[in-house]
Motif scaffolding. Sequence first.
Motif, PDB file in Angstrom:
ATOM      1  N   MET A   1       0.529  -1.051  -0.100  1.00 23.65           N
ATOM      2  CA  MET A   1       0.079  -0.055  -0.256  1.00 23.65           C
ATOM      3  C   MET A   1       1.321   0.586   0.238  1.00 23.65           C
ATOM      4  O   MET A   1       0.437   2.376  -0.835  1.00 23.65           O
ATOM      5  CB  MET A   1      -1.025  -0.246   1.841  1.00 23.65           C
ATOM      6  N   TYR A   2       2.115   1.364   1.112  1.00 19.19           N
ATOM      7  CA  TYR A   2       2.431   2.332   0.610  1.00 19.19           C
ATOM      8  C   TYR A   2       3.526   2.951  -0.224  1.00 19.19           C
ATOM      9  O   TYR A   2       3.515   4.178  -0.758  1.00 19.19           O
ATOM     10  CB  TYR A   2       3.871   1.859   2.060  1.00 19.19           C
ATOM     11  N   TRP A   3       3.942   1.722  -1.097  1.00 17.00           N
ATOM     12  CA  TRP A   3       4.822   2.250  -2.237  1.00 17.00           C
ATOM     13  C   TRP A   3       3.597   2.602  -3.509  1.00 17.00           C
ATOM     14  O   TRP A   3       4.397   4.142  -3.985  1.00 17.00           O
ATOM     15  CB  TRP A   3       5.710   0.430  -2.916  1.00 17.00           C
ATOM     16  N   LEU A   4       2.510   1.968  -3.123  1.00 17.21           N
ATOM     17  CA  LEU A   4       1.713   2.304  -4.293  1.00 17.21           C
ATOM     18  C   LEU A   4       1.189   3.675  -4.127  1.00 17.21           C
ATOM     19  O   LEU A   4       1.385   5.043  -4.716  1.00 17.21           O
ATOM     20  CB  LEU A   4       0.413   1.530  -3.857  1.00 17.21           C
ATOM     21  N   GLY A   7       4.081   5.937  -5.318  1.00 14.83           N
ATOM     22  CA  GLY A   7       3.862   6.488  -6.886  1.00 14.83           C
ATOM     23  C   GLY A   7       3.035   7.351  -6.342  1.00 14.83           C
ATOM     24  O   GLY A   7       3.272   7.797  -8.086  1.00 14.83           O
ATOM     25  N   PHE A   8       1.478   7.044  -6.393  1.00 13.44           N
ATOM     26  CA  PHE A   8       1.037   7.822  -7.319  1.00 13.44           C
ATOM     27  C   PHE A   8       1.006   9.272  -6.951  1.00 13.44           C
ATOM     28  O   PHE A   8       0.708  10.795  -6.865  1.00 13.44           O
ATOM     29  CB  PHE A   8      -0.531   7.373  -6.737  1.00 13.44           C
ATOM     30  N   GLY A   9       1.492   9.341  -5.260  1.00 12.30           N
ATOM     31  CA  GLY A   9       1.980  11.255  -4.745  1.00 12.30           C
ATOM     32  C   GLY A   9       3.295  11.721  -5.832  1.00 12.30           C
ATOM     33  O   GLY A   9       3.177  12.610  -5.672  1.00 12.30           O
ATOM     34  N   VAL A  10       4.395  11.103  -6.416  1.00 14.27           N
ATOM     35  CA  VAL A  10       4.997  11.247  -7.655  1.00 14.27           C
ATOM     36  C   VAL A  10       4.221  11.880  -8.192  1.00 14.27           C
ATOM     37  O   VAL A  10       4.510  13.051  -8.696  1.00 14.27           O
ATOM     38  CB  VAL A  10       5.812  10.517  -8.286  1.00 14.27           C
ATOM     39  N   LEU A  11       3.357  10.834  -9.331  1.00 12.84           N
ATOM     40  CA  LEU A  11       1.747  11.379  -9.994  1.00 12.84           C
ATOM     41  C   LEU A  11       1.481  12.890  -9.594  1.00 12.84           C
ATOM     42  O   LEU A  11       1.132  13.739 -10.759  1.00 12.84           O
ATOM     43  CB  LEU A  11       1.335  10.071 -10.369  1.00 12.84           C
ATOM     44  N   THR A  12       0.558  12.982  -8.216  1.00  9.34           N
ATOM     45  CA  THR A  12       0.122  14.203  -7.880  1.00  9.34           C
ATOM     46  C   THR A  12       1.156  15.473  -7.891  1.00  9.34           C
ATOM     47  O   THR A  12       0.745  16.405  -8.729  1.00  9.34           O
ATOM     48  CB  THR A  12      -0.334  13.276  -6.594  1.00  9.34           C
ATOM     49  N   GLY A  24      -5.876  15.926  -5.863  1.00  4.68           N
ATOM     50  CA  GLY A  24      -7.501  15.640  -5.705  1.00  4.68           C
ATOM     51  C   GLY A  24      -7.742  14.600  -6.863  1.00  4.68           C
ATOM     52  O   GLY A  24      -8.467  13.800  -6.261  1.00  4.68           O
ATOM     53  N   PHE A  25      -7.814  15.010  -7.476  1.00  7.08           N
ATOM     54  CA  PHE A  25      -8.418  14.433  -8.565  1.00  7.08           C
ATOM     55  C   PHE A  25      -7.226  13.092  -9.071  1.00  7.08           C
ATOM     56  O   PHE A  25      -8.044  11.682  -9.436  1.00  7.08           O
ATOM     57  CB  PHE A  25      -7.982  14.788  -9.794  1.00  7.08           C
ATOM     58  N   ILE A  26      -6.693  12.473  -8.150  1.00 10.23           N
ATOM     59  CA  ILE A  26      -5.429  11.409  -8.132  1.00 10.23           C
ATOM     60  C   ILE A  26      -5.669  10.498  -6.650  1.00 10.23           C
ATOM     61  O   ILE A  26      -6.344   9.295  -6.523  1.00 10.23           O
ATOM     62  CB  ILE A  26      -3.986  11.579  -8.151  1.00 10.23           C
ATOM     63  N   VAL A  27      -5.585  11.941  -5.718  1.00 15.22           N
ATOM     64  CA  VAL A  27      -5.625  11.368  -4.015  1.00 15.22           C
ATOM     65  C   VAL A  27      -7.153  11.044  -3.790  1.00 15.22           C
ATOM     66  O   VAL A  27      -7.033   9.819  -3.059  1.00 15.22           O
ATOM     67  CB  VAL A  27      -5.402  12.475  -3.957  1.00 15.22           C
ATOM     68  N   TRP A 233       6.714  15.657  -4.049  1.00 13.48           N
ATOM     69  CA  TRP A 233       7.533  16.825  -3.351  1.00 13.48           C
ATOM     70  C   TRP A 233       8.425  16.466  -5.073  1.00 13.48           C
ATOM     71  O   TRP A 233       8.791  16.711  -5.566  1.00 13.48           O
ATOM     72  CB  TRP A 233       8.459  16.533  -2.745  1.00 13.48           C
ATOM     73  N   VAL A 234       8.567  14.815  -4.912  1.00  7.06           N
ATOM     74  CA  VAL A 234       9.764  13.823  -5.900  1.00  7.06           C
ATOM     75  C   VAL A 234       8.515  14.601  -7.484  1.00  7.06           C
ATOM     76  O   VAL A 234       9.751  15.082  -8.068  1.00  7.06           O
ATOM     77  CB  VAL A 234      10.042  13.109  -5.914  1.00  7.06           C
ATOM     78  N   GLY A 235       7.886  14.560  -7.466  1.00  4.14           N
ATOM     79  CA  GLY A 235       6.681  14.269  -8.898  1.00  4.14           C
ATOM     80  C   GLY A 235       6.776  15.912  -8.923  1.00  4.14           C
ATOM     81  O   GLY A 235       7.140  16.606 -10.129  1.00  4.14           O
ATOM     82  N   ILE A 236       6.852  16.911  -7.882  1.00  8.25           N
ATOM     83  CA  ILE A 236       7.364  18.339  -8.592  1.00  8.25           C
ATOM     84  C   ILE A 236       8.460  18.596  -9.049  1.00  8.25           C
ATOM     85  O   ILE A 236       9.222  19.745 -10.126  1.00  8.25           O
ATOM     86  CB  ILE A 236       6.588  19.632  -7.110  1.00  8.25           C
ATOM     87  N   ARG A 237       9.425  18.223  -8.286  1.00  5.10           N
ATOM     88  CA  ARG A 237      10.869  18.628  -8.433  1.00  5.10           C
ATOM     89  C   ARG A 237      11.265  18.081 -10.351  1.00  5.10           C
ATOM     90  O   ARG A 237      12.054  18.493 -11.156  1.00  5.10           O
ATOM     91  CB  ARG A 237      11.873  17.930  -7.943  1.00  5.10           C
TER      92      ARG A 237
END
Length: 269
Positions: A1-4, A7-12, A24-27, A233-237
């Motif tokens: 769950m946490y890795w998922l 990963g979606f946090g990066v996309l967010t 919000g549209f992802i989370v 944070w990773v996705g934004i960078r």
Amino acid sequence: MYWLLLGFGVLTGATTMLFGFGGGFIVVPLLYTLLLALHGTQSEIGQAAMHIAVATSTCVMIFGTALATRRHLIAGTLRWDLIRPFLIYIAIGAVIGATAALNLNATWLRWAFIIYLILTILDSLFRPGFLHESQNNIRPMPPLQLASLGITIGGFAALLGVGGSVMTVPLMRRRGASMTSATAMANPLSLPMAISGTLTYMVLASRDAVSLGAWHIGYVDLAACLILVIGSWVGIRVAARWIGSIPDRIHAKIYIFLLCLVLGVMIVV
């Protein structure tokens, strides 16, 4: 769950940076689906899954939109003269929207989210202005229109946990903004909504004696929020290097395509 979640946090983070979605549209659909899969529909968490997803999404937005705003400031894509008048009205609307969400049935909240997406997609496709290439000559709005639109945007955004981009981006497009400017302005405009909405979800849920276990404050899942923020944070960078490099009309079409993907997920789950 946490890795998922990571990963979606990066996309967010990437969509927050490039499309002003605020995550919000992802989370919301992700957390809603995960909570139902892990806890079932009969548990206390399962029954509150949509409220938890919306509240946690709103909390994640505080960090994502703040980081994205900073990146856009560095890139010089923000118009503060247009943003400042909106901020207080969006914050007021967010308190109203979050309060309303806590008094709505979770099923009704999910369908409100779906209907909101459908109307936005149809509006962007068929009303003139969104898909046309813009020269970024933005027309300002009169004070009364600013107030009414700001409160409406903040209310719907906090109600559904989606940030204000789905209303502010089409609005700014029709007033002459390029997609780069419209999505850049969506981030600071989502920030007051995220702060006001998160505090409301925490305070009112605690007042109503909602207890979902450790790592929860009201309806906000702190563990999920932390992981999503790190991924954001990773996705934004990573996405920051593409600011202003996507052609305007293609940028607009991708925005609508992403909305359609999220709509499909929400209907299926």
